[in-house]
Design an enzyme around this catalytic site. Structure first.
Site, short mmCIF file in Angstrom:
data_model
loop_
_atom_site.label_atom_id
_atom_site.label_comp_id
_atom_site.label_asym_id
_atom_site.label_seq_id
_atom_site.Cartn_x
_atom_site.Cartn_y
_atom_site.Cartn_z
CD GLU A 113 -2.39 -1.04 2.90
OE1 GLU A 113 -2.23 -0.05 3.65
OE2 GLU A 113 -2.97 -2.07 3.26
CE LYS A 115 5.58 4.94 6.71
NZ LYS A 115 5.35 6.29 7.17
CG ASP A 117 4.34 12.37 4.91
OD1 ASP A 117 4.46 11.92 6.07
OD2 ASP A 117 5.09 13.22 4.42
CE1 TYR A 224 -3.09 2.02 8.84
CE2 TYR A 224 -3.04 3.83 7.27
CZ TYR A 224 -2.71 3.31 8.50
OH TYR A 224 -2.03 4.08 9.40
CE LYS A 314 9.42 6.31 6.52
NZ LYS A 314 10.22 6.93 7.52
CB CYS A 408 14.55 46.77 6.69
SG CYS A 408 13.22 46.53 5.51
CB CYS A 411 12.21 50.83 5.08
SG CYS A 411 12.47 49.98 6.65
CB CYS A 426 11.74 45.53 9.29
SG CYS A 426 11.47 47.27 8.92
CB CYS A 431 8.81 48.83 6.65
SG CYS A 431 9.62 47.79 5.42
#
Ligand code: IVH
Length: 673
Positions: A113, A115, A117, A224, A314, A408, A411, A426, A431
């Site tokens: 099957e 897998k 995630d 499952y 995996k 930044c 700005c 910032c 800004c």
């Protein structure tokens, strides 16, 4: 046809469409047609409260936020799986199985099957009705997330001709790739950090205390396994038969599983899906290989951690080498400065990568990532690419290490990093980068919903200086807009009409659009409902804010801090003067006598004369608190039919008294008198 008959018909029809969609991937109706059925059912149920049923498809979201999750014990431990990373590992697994079963050289039948995630979930059905959903937790004890699981439309609230007794079904809750991408777009628009992968995001969503929010996440599920069939007679002898059984009950089973005769067929399956998986609508990080013969599984048994009859292959994370041209810094709506990598466009795991997140400056230094040299990139969880490290850290000649800019990039004001945070910010509230992200959020669909004011227009408005504050949006003119790129007379008039329309938005939209830290859609709605007007929220003390249900100390603090800033108060004043709706209706019941003040109740099971939400509202109107979990502070547990075992057990363990529906009614009526 009577209302009762139509309600029955609609429920069956909606469930059939849910099943066609989630279990059979063969929808017969469009989303709009489906929504129309749902609306009709909702209207009928509202007009006929006596037709209430807990497993109606309208009742996936069971009202209000919980206050925490109860811990529940699994009937059998939820084990994890041993891993296999290559063909040799798979052959070694097969050899152990054959040896354990005395099979000689002839390989057994396996089921391979995909897998998924996501996060594992255990669903309990009693007489075919969903009564509990629990997370894996530590394998022995998980969290009772029933209210959240009910919102997942791939999980049937009732099984088709399901088994008579109690049955536990296990599987995976996951976030489809598209839903994940949408969530990250929203995060980006809101200037918040991106979610790293769908699994963590799904797990976070499932543990959210607000089922209404969970419902909006778009989670899905694949199941499952059947565990502890209780009074079921022996289940199908093969795992393949069990998967078919699950599907027949109406549960969603990932359709690409395959019966494989011997380990070579398993290896071929793994090889086949290594690339094909990128075309799936969900993330898969491998293949689970399970012995098909259920009785033989018993003979093999388990170690303390893993079953001996299954293993997880995996897929290797896909890695590539790419040139890192530059490291740039992005400024989000809240001023957070996040470095990101600008790479030579490179194809990794099926898509072209030219940018990658770099988390935070410390991480860049720790990994010794330097701009101007080749780096290894990988797709973690196959979605967000990341830079693993330099391709050749031992090269004789390397470019200079990267240093976080002190100012930044937009700005030029200095960037600051609070001691206890990894994030640089910032702090300049005007800004242009912050303003730009802030305006994107303000105009976005979830907030003020100003159609046409997307990234491109926002960029031009902020860069040209036409908008220096959110309030300037309401002083734009059609003539001013017409001068901009891709803005004809017609589109300018349309945007102006949209801006004008947004003046009449409900107050919560404005509150959410202001981008106050921690104030999401839900928080904004709760605040607007409770206080009615922006002025009243502004006038509320931290304590008053915190007394509002669902508003915690962090949110209260953030709201107070925002309104304490004179520039923000000035912004509100300008928005009000520009004609925006800043006062709405308070949606809180006027306070009457509060005979139950200080008392705390928990409700479990189904009440016959009223819904749980009604019971809750009536208790709260009398000053009581209604919480989601039993504790020593609980005054009484109100027990309806089919109560949750964990709540009743906890109440009896803690000596908390219980009240049946008749008791509740007499409490409500005597308290009113
Ligand atoms: S079977 C005792 N099948 O992977 C065997 N697990 O790494 C129980 N998972 O905890 C698991 N897809 O959450 C099984 N098709 C699948 C799966 C799957 C994902 C998860 C599951 C488990 C973890 C183990």
């Amino acid at each position: 046809m009577t209302a009762a008959q139509r309600v029955q018909q609609l429920r069956a029809e909606i469930r059939r469409h849910e099943e066609l969609y989630y279990t059979h991937a063969a929808p017969e109706v469009s989303d709009t047609e489906f929504d129309a059925l749902m609306q009709e059912l909702k209207a009928l149920e509202a007009a006929h409260p006596e037709l209430h049923a807990d497993d109606s498809p309208t009742r996936r979201v069971g009202g209000r936020a919980a206050e925490g999750f109860d811990t529940v014990e699994h009937v059998q431990p939820m084990l994890s799986l041993d891993n296999a990373y290559n063909d040799d590992d798979l052959r070694a697994f097969d050899e152990r199985v054959r040896k354990g079963l005395d099979l000689g050289e002839v390989g057994p039948s396996y089921v391979a099957e995909l897998k998924i995630d996501g996060l594992s979930i255990a669903l309990t059905y009693e007489s075919g009705r969903l009564v509990r959903g629990a997370t894996r937790g530590d394998g022995t004890r998980g969290e009772d997330v029933t209210a959240n699981v009910r919102t997942v439309r791939a999980v049937p609230l009732a099984l088709n001709g399901g088994p008579p007794g109690r049955v536990e079904i296990r599987g995976e809750i996951y976030l489809p790739k598209q839903a994940f991408a949408r969530m990250n777009q929203e995060q980006e628009a809101a200037g918040e950090p991106l979610f790293a992968n769908p699994r963590n995001t799904a797990a976070g969503a499932m543990r959210n205390l607000d089922p209404a929010l969970v419902a909006r996440r778009g989670l899905s599920a694949w199941m499952y396994q059947v565990v502890a069939p209780g009074d079921l007679t022996a289940g199908p002898p093969l795992h393949a038969g069990m998967l078919r059984q699950l599907k027949a009950w109406g549960l969603a089973v990932e359709p690409h599983w395959r019966e494989c005769d011997g380990i070579d067929a398993v290896i071929a399956f793994c090889e086949e899906w290594r690339e094909k998986r990128h075309d799936l609508a969900f993330e898969t990080d491998g293949v689970v290989i399970k012995l098909n013969d259920v009785a033989a599984r018993e003979r093999l048994g388990t170690t303390s951690k893993f079953p001996r009859w299954a293993t997880a292959f995996k897929f290797p994370a896909e890695r590539k080498i790419a040139m890192l041209h530059r490291i740039e810094v992005n400024i989000g709506r809240t001023g957070a400065a996040t470095p990101f990598a600008m790479l030579e466009p490179t194809v990794v795991a099926g898509s072209t990568i030219s940018m990658a997140t770099l988390h935070n400056p410390d991480d860049i230094i720790r990994k010794d990532i330097r701009p101007g040299e080749l780096v290894i990139i990988e797709k973690a969880g196959d979605v967000i690419p990341r830079v693993v490290g330099p391709a050749d850290p031992d090269a004789a000649q390397r470019p200079a290490p990267w240093v976080m800019p002190a100012a930044c990039p937009v700005c030029q004001s200095p960037l600051h990093k609070p001691e206890d945070e990894a994030v640089w910010r910032c702090e300049n509230s005007s800004c242009p980068a912050k303003l730009r992200r802030g305006l994107e959020h303000f105009a976005s669909r979830g907030a003020m919903n100003i159609e046409g004011m997307g990234e491109s227009l926002v960029g031009q408005l902020t860069e040209s200086g036409a908008v220096k504050s959110l309030a300037d949006v309401y002083h734009l003119t059609a003539e001013g807009l017409e001068g901009l790129e891709r803005m004809g007379k017609k589109s300018a008039a349309k945007v102006m009409a949209e801006i004008d329309k947004s003046r009449r938005n409900e107050v919560w939209r404005l509150l959410y659009g202001l981008g106050i830290r921690h104030v999401g859609e839900r928080g904004a709605q709760v605040l607007a409902d409770h206080f009615g007007s922006v002025a009243d929220i502004q006038a509320a003390t931290r304590e008053e804010l915190q007394q509002v249900r669902e508003i915690g100390p962090v949110l209260a603090e953030a709201v107070r801090t925002w309104f304490d800033e004179p520039r923000n108060r000035e912004l509100i004043e300008r928005l009000r003067a520009a004609g925006l709706t800043v006062t709405g209706e308070r949606k809180v019941a006027p306070a009457g006598p509060q005979p139950l003040a200080g008392k705390s109740f928990v409700i479990t099971g189904t009440l016959s004369g009223m819904s749980r939400e009604d019971a809750q509202a009536r208790l709260e109107a009398l000053g009581a608190k209604v919480t989601g979990s039993v504790s020593k502070k609980t005054t009484a547990l109100i027990v309806g039919t089919e109560p949750g075992a964990s709540k009743t057990e906890k109440a009896s363990a803690l000596g908390v008294s219980t009240l049946d529906e008749a008791g509740l009614l007499s409490l409500l009526t005597s308290s009113v008198c």
